[in-house]
Design a protein around this motif. Sequence first.
Motif, PDB file in Angstrom:
ATOM      1  N   HIS A   1     -21.864  27.059  18.572  1.00 18.45           N
ATOM      2  CA  HIS A   1     -22.945  28.034  18.621  1.00 18.45           C
ATOM      3  C   HIS A   1     -24.040  27.680  17.620  1.00 18.45           C
ATOM      4  O   HIS A   1     -23.813  27.620  16.415  1.00 18.45           O
ATOM      5  CB  HIS A   1     -22.356  29.419  18.300  1.00 18.45           C
ATOM      6  CG  HIS A   1     -23.330  30.541  18.418  1.00 18.45           C
ATOM      7  ND1 HIS A   1     -23.161  31.716  17.749  1.00 18.45           N
ATOM      8  CD2 HIS A   1     -24.457  30.694  19.135  1.00 18.45           C
ATOM      9  CE1 HIS A   1     -24.146  32.547  18.040  1.00 18.45           C
ATOM     10  NE2 HIS A   1     -24.955  31.935  18.881  1.00 18.45           N
ATOM     11  N   VAL A   2     -25.250  27.452  18.130  1.00 22.74           N
ATOM     12  CA  VAL A   2     -26.434  27.245  17.291  1.00 22.74           C
ATOM     13  C   VAL A   2     -27.306  28.472  17.493  1.00 22.74           C
ATOM     14  O   VAL A   2     -27.561  28.877  18.628  1.00 22.74           O
ATOM     15  CB  VAL A   2     -27.186  25.958  17.692  1.00 22.74           C
ATOM     16  CG1 VAL A   2     -28.439  25.773  16.851  1.00 22.74           C
ATOM     17  CG2 VAL A   2     -26.272  24.739  17.581  1.00 22.74           C
ATOM     18  N   TRP A   3     -27.763  29.077  16.413  1.00 24.93           N
ATOM     19  CA  TRP A   3     -28.471  30.347  16.536  1.00 24.93           C
ATOM     20  C   TRP A   3     -29.670  30.443  15.601  1.00 24.93           C
ATOM     21  O   TRP A   3     -29.772  29.726  14.615  1.00 24.93           O
ATOM     22  CB  TRP A   3     -27.524  31.514  16.257  1.00 24.93           C
ATOM     23  CG  TRP A   3     -26.798  31.414  14.949  1.00 24.93           C
ATOM     24  CD1 TRP A   3     -25.549  30.891  14.747  1.00 24.93           C
ATOM     25  CD2 TRP A   3     -27.281  31.793  13.660  1.00 24.93           C
ATOM     26  NE1 TRP A   3     -25.226  30.938  13.413  1.00 24.93           N
ATOM     27  CE2 TRP A   3     -26.275  31.502  12.726  1.00 24.93           C
ATOM     28  CE3 TRP A   3     -28.459  32.369  13.203  1.00 24.93           C
ATOM     29  CZ2 TRP A   3     -26.415  31.749  11.364  1.00 24.93           C
ATOM     30  CZ3 TRP A   3     -28.603  32.620  11.843  1.00 24.93           C
ATOM     31  CH2 TRP A   3     -27.582  32.318  10.954  1.00 24.93           C
ATOM     32  N   GLY A   4     -30.572  31.360  15.948  1.00 23.10           N
ATOM     33  CA  GLY A   4     -31.690  31.748  15.106  1.00 23.10           C
ATOM     34  C   GLY A   4     -31.811  33.259  15.162  1.00 23.10           C
ATOM     35  O   GLY A   4     -31.643  33.855  16.227  1.00 23.10           O
ATOM     36  N   ARG A   5     -32.089  33.908  14.028  1.00 32.27           N
ATOM     37  CA  ARG A   5     -32.165  35.364  13.974  1.00 32.27           C
ATOM     38  C   ARG A   5     -33.453  35.822  13.301  1.00 32.27           C
ATOM     39  O   ARG A   5     -33.832  35.310  12.250  1.00 32.27           O
ATOM     40  CB  ARG A   5     -30.987  35.952  13.187  1.00 32.27           C
ATOM     41  CG  ARG A   5     -29.648  35.760  13.848  1.00 32.27           C
ATOM     42  CD  ARG A   5     -29.521  36.673  15.087  1.00 32.27           C
ATOM     43  NE  ARG A   5     -28.277  36.433  15.781  1.00 32.27           N
ATOM     44  CZ  ARG A   5     -28.122  35.607  16.805  1.00 32.27           C
ATOM     45  NH1 ARG A   5     -29.138  34.918  17.272  1.00 32.27           N
ATOM     46  NH2 ARG A   5     -26.958  35.454  17.380  1.00 32.27           N
ATOM     47  N   ASN A   6     -34.099  36.796  13.943  1.00 34.37           N
ATOM     48  CA  ASN A   6     -35.287  37.464  13.396  1.00 34.37           C
ATOM     49  C   ASN A   6     -36.403  36.489  13.012  1.00 34.37           C
ATOM     50  O   ASN A   6     -37.088  36.665  12.016  1.00 34.37           O
ATOM     51  CB  ASN A   6     -34.913  38.331  12.191  1.00 34.37           C
ATOM     52  CG  ASN A   6     -33.920  39.400  12.544  1.00 34.37           C
ATOM     53  OD1 ASN A   6     -33.915  39.925  13.655  1.00 34.37           O
ATOM     54  ND2 ASN A   6     -33.047  39.737  11.609  1.00 34.37           N
ATOM     55  N   PHE A   7     -36.581  35.479  13.863  1.00 33.24           N
ATOM     56  CA  PHE A   7     -37.630  34.490  13.634  1.00 33.24           C
ATOM     57  C   PHE A   7     -38.992  35.130  13.890  1.00 33.24           C
ATOM     58  O   PHE A   7     -39.214  35.757  14.911  1.00 33.24           O
ATOM     59  CB  PHE A   7     -37.426  33.290  14.559  1.00 33.24           C
ATOM     60  CG  PHE A   7     -38.654  32.476  14.756  1.00 33.24           C
ATOM     61  CD1 PHE A   7     -39.177  31.753  13.707  1.00 33.24           C
ATOM     62  CD2 PHE A   7     -39.288  32.436  15.978  1.00 33.24           C
ATOM     63  CE1 PHE A   7     -40.315  30.997  13.875  1.00 33.24           C
ATOM     64  CE2 PHE A   7     -40.430  31.675  16.164  1.00 33.24           C
ATOM     65  CZ  PHE A   7     -40.944  30.962  15.109  1.00 33.24           C
ATOM     66  N   SER A   8     -39.901  34.967  12.928  1.00 34.69           N
ATOM     67  CA  SER A   8     -41.254  35.500  13.056  1.00 34.69           C
ATOM     68  C   SER A   8     -42.241  34.510  12.451  1.00 34.69           C
ATOM     69  O   SER A   8     -42.109  34.137  11.279  1.00 34.69           O
ATOM     70  CB  SER A   8     -41.370  36.836  12.321  1.00 34.69           C
ATOM     71  OG  SER A   8     -42.726  37.189  12.177  1.00 34.69           O
ATOM     72  N   VAL A   9     -43.201  34.103  13.243  1.00 39.80           N
ATOM     73  CA  VAL A   9     -44.237  33.208  12.729  1.00 39.80           C
ATOM     74  C   VAL A   9     -45.030  33.920  11.638  1.00 39.80           C
ATOM     75  O   VAL A   9     -45.329  33.360  10.594  1.00 39.80           O
ATOM     76  CB  VAL A   9     -45.174  32.738  13.862  1.00 39.80           C
ATOM     77  CG1 VAL A   9     -46.359  31.980  13.301  1.00 39.80           C
ATOM     78  CG2 VAL A   9     -44.417  31.881  14.852  1.00 39.80           C
ATOM     79  N   LYS A  10     -45.325  35.195  11.855  1.00 40.09           N
ATOM     80  CA  LYS A  10     -46.146  35.951  10.906  1.00 40.09           C
ATOM     81  C   LYS A  10     -45.513  36.011   9.524  1.00 40.09           C
ATOM     82  O   LYS A  10     -46.184  35.902   8.510  1.00 40.09           O
ATOM     83  CB  LYS A  10     -46.369  37.365  11.429  1.00 40.09           C
ATOM     84  CG  LYS A  10     -47.263  38.202  10.544  1.00 40.09           C
ATOM     85  CD  LYS A  10     -47.529  39.550  11.159  1.00 40.09           C
ATOM     86  CE  LYS A  10     -48.456  40.361  10.282  1.00 40.09           C
ATOM     87  NZ  LYS A  10     -48.763  41.645  10.863  1.00 40.09           N
ATOM     88  N   GLU A  11     -44.211  36.182   9.471  1.00 41.71           N
ATOM     89  CA  GLU A  11     -43.537  36.368   8.196  1.00 41.71           C
ATOM     90  C   GLU A  11     -43.045  35.068   7.559  1.00 41.71           C
ATOM     91  O   GLU A  11     -42.950  34.979   6.355  1.00 41.71           O
ATOM     92  CB  GLU A  11     -42.333  37.304   8.378  1.00 41.71           C
ATOM     93  CG  GLU A  11     -42.738  38.707   8.749  1.00 41.71           C
ATOM     94  CD  GLU A  11     -43.566  39.391   7.664  1.00 41.71           C
ATOM     95  OE1 GLU A  11     -43.154  39.356   6.496  1.00 41.71           O
ATOM     96  OE2 GLU A  11     -44.624  39.929   7.997  1.00 41.71           O
ATOM     97  N   ASP A  12     -42.696  34.083   8.375  1.00 42.59           N
ATOM     98  CA  ASP A  12     -41.944  32.952   7.841  1.00 42.59           C
ATOM     99  C   ASP A  12     -42.677  31.620   7.769  1.00 42.59           C
ATOM    100  O   ASP A  12     -42.356  30.806   6.931  1.00 42.59           O
ATOM    101  CB  ASP A  12     -40.672  32.738   8.671  1.00 42.59           C
ATOM    102  CG  ASP A  12     -39.728  33.922   8.565  1.00 42.59           C
ATOM    103  OD1 ASP A  12     -39.740  34.586   7.522  1.00 42.59           O
ATOM    104  OD2 ASP A  12     -38.998  34.175   9.530  1.00 42.59           O
ATOM    105  N   LEU A  13     -43.605  31.366   8.657  1.00 45.75           N
ATOM    106  CA  LEU A  13     -44.227  30.045   8.706  1.00 45.75           C
ATOM    107  C   LEU A  13     -45.245  29.887   7.584  1.00 45.75           C
ATOM    108  O   LEU A  13     -46.124  30.723   7.426  1.00 45.75           O
ATOM    109  CB  LEU A  13     -44.912  29.826  10.058  1.00 45.75           C
ATOM    110  CG  LEU A  13     -45.536  28.467  10.285  1.00 45.75           C
ATOM    111  CD1 LEU A  13     -44.478  27.371  10.206  1.00 45.75           C
ATOM    112  CD2 LEU A  13     -46.226  28.410  11.628  1.00 45.75           C
TER     113      LEU A  13
END
Length: 143
Positions: free
Chosen positions: A97-109
């Motif tokens: 299992h490969v996962w991503g959680r709560n990804f947001s460009v606005k907050e993280d990039l």
Amino acid sequence: MECNPYFISNCTARIFTLKGINVTDIDIYLRKELGDIIVHVTCFKQISNVYRIFAINVTWNLCDFFAKQGINFYQTVLMTWVAKWSNVNHACPYSGHVWGRNFSVKEDLPLFLPKGNYRLDIHVYEQNLTNKVGNLSALAEVI
């Protein structure tokens, strides 16, 4: 998001609002262990209603990155960003299992781009550029 069924048994992306921000959860289930992962990343900027390559168009071996070989600026920025919200944060191989959680460009990039509309394409391969595992495209507006 597109996933090659030879490498991936199930892939899903769910977009929802969390604390007033659009975020995405991604789940991928690998059929095979991946031990020689090649990543191609391209950033496009919308100019006159057409997305044109802008600033980033790089290919690298993800496994070499985690082994600290051949690291460049774009790899470091992208992988620091990805590691914040996913389990793509360790040396190869990858399986299960490969996962991503709560990804947001606005907050993280870490945004160093001028204002405008952008598309980020990430293509993932195993061993060479003919064995495509899958790809992901994301749209964002820099204000």
